[in-house]
Motif scaffolding. Structure first.
Motif, PDB file in Angstrom:
ATOM      1  N   ASP A  44     -11.382  -3.218   7.783  1.00 52.80           N
ATOM      2  CA  ASP A  44     -10.642  -1.967   7.974  1.00 52.80           C
ATOM      3  C   ASP A  44     -11.182  -1.079   9.088  1.00 52.80           C
ATOM      4  OD1 ASP A  44      -8.455  -2.246   6.318  1.00 52.80           O
ATOM      5  OD2 ASP A  44      -9.645  -1.730   4.556  1.00 52.80           O
ATOM      6  N   ILE A  88      -2.876   4.694   4.735  1.00 50.50           N
ATOM      7  CA  ILE A  88      -3.121   4.331   6.136  1.00 50.50           C
ATOM      8  C   ILE A  88      -3.458   5.607   6.895  1.00 50.50           C
ATOM      9  CG2 ILE A  88      -2.169   3.157   8.154  1.00 50.50           C
ATOM     10  CD1 ILE A  88       0.116   2.208   6.189  1.00 50.50           C
ATOM     11  N   ASN A 130     -10.134  -6.948  14.322  1.00 50.71           N
ATOM     12  CA  ASN A 130     -11.285  -6.115  13.935  1.00 50.71           C
ATOM     13  C   ASN A 130     -12.473  -7.027  13.679  1.00 50.71           C
ATOM     14  OD1 ASN A 130      -9.808  -7.146  11.695  1.00 50.71           O
ATOM     15  ND2 ASN A 130     -10.938  -5.807  10.329  1.00 50.71           N
ATOM     16  N   CYS A 153       0.865  -1.181   0.000  1.00 53.07           N
ATOM     17  CA  CYS A 153       0.000   0.000   0.000  1.00 53.07           C
ATOM     18  C   CYS A 153       0.900   1.229   0.000  1.00 53.07           C
ATOM     19  CB  CYS A 153      -0.929   0.026   1.218  1.00 53.07           C
ATOM     20  SG  CYS A 153      -0.102   0.193   2.804  1.00 53.07           S
ATOM     21  N   LEU A 178      -4.704  -0.177   8.788  1.00 53.93           N
ATOM     22  CA  LEU A 178      -5.275  -0.625   7.522  1.00 53.93           C
ATOM     23  C   LEU A 178      -4.897  -2.085   7.329  1.00 53.93           C
ATOM     24  CD1 LEU A 178      -6.524   0.288   4.663  1.00 53.93           C
ATOM     25  CD2 LEU A 178      -4.136   0.486   3.942  1.00 53.93           C
ATOM     26  N   GLU A 179      -5.847  -2.887   6.866  1.00 53.36           N
ATOM     27  CA  GLU A 179      -5.514  -4.257   6.487  1.00 53.36           C
ATOM     28  C   GLU A 179      -5.038  -4.185   5.044  1.00 53.36           C
ATOM     29  OE1 GLU A 179      -8.450  -7.198   7.385  1.00 53.36           O
ATOM     30  OE2 GLU A 179      -6.923  -8.754   7.443  1.00 53.36           O
ATOM     31  N   ASN A 213      -2.860  -9.945  11.488  1.00 56.00           N
ATOM     32  CA  ASN A 213      -4.123  -9.498  12.076  1.00 56.00           C
ATOM     33  C   ASN A 213      -4.753 -10.643  12.854  1.00 56.00           C
ATOM     34  OD1 ASN A 213      -6.423  -8.148  12.764  1.00 56.00           O
ATOM     35  ND2 ASN A 213      -7.337  -8.224  10.714  1.00 56.00           N
ATOM     36  N   LEU A 247      -2.041  -6.359   9.121  1.00 53.36           N
ATOM     37  CA  LEU A 247      -2.475  -5.047   9.587  1.00 53.36           C
ATOM     38  C   LEU A 247      -1.263  -4.122   9.619  1.00 53.36           C
ATOM     39  CD1 LEU A 247      -4.233  -2.993  11.238  1.00 53.36           C
ATOM     40  CD2 LEU A 247      -3.526  -4.277  13.269  1.00 53.36           C
TER      41      LEU A 247
END
Ligand code: FES
Length: 106
Positions: free
Chosen positions: A54, A14, A50, A9, A20-21, A40, A27
């Protein structure tokens, strides 16, 4: 340098002070120009941190809270500092930041 690093990414994807995943089950947490990545998976029950895509609960740009039983993890080392698995750690995923991109070391 690891030539097998893969971009997952942009740093700006983020939220600053959030998470952010960015890859399956990975994560990435960000504070300013710094970022840290973890699997995660909460060490309490081995389930995702989570409960919605996200949606990561963070505090003061430094703590991540598991959505299930409120364990609190430090961004910088993934250690649980409060909650049902205090002293346990998230599993770090090695990353580096290059030209505004977050690269995962594979
Ligand atoms: S599953 Fe994360 S605190 Fe229980």
């Amino acid at each position: 340098m690891n030539d097998s690093a893969q971009p997952i990414c942009a740093l700006d994807d983020i939220p600053d002070g959030g998470g952010l995943e960015a890859a399956p089950a990975v994560l990435v947490l960000r504070r300013g120009a710094q970022a840290w990545a973890y699997r995660n998976v909460c060490p309490h029950f081995s389930i995702p941190l989570n409960y919605e895509p996200d949606a990561f609960w963070t505090y003061d740009g430094g703590l991540l809270m598991c959505a299930h039983h409120s364990a609190m993890f430090r961004f910088e080392d993934g250690v649980c500092v409060d909650g049902p698995c205090e002293g346990a750690s998230l599993v770090r995923v090695p990353i580096r930041i290059e030209d505004g991109r977050v690269l995962i070391e594979t």
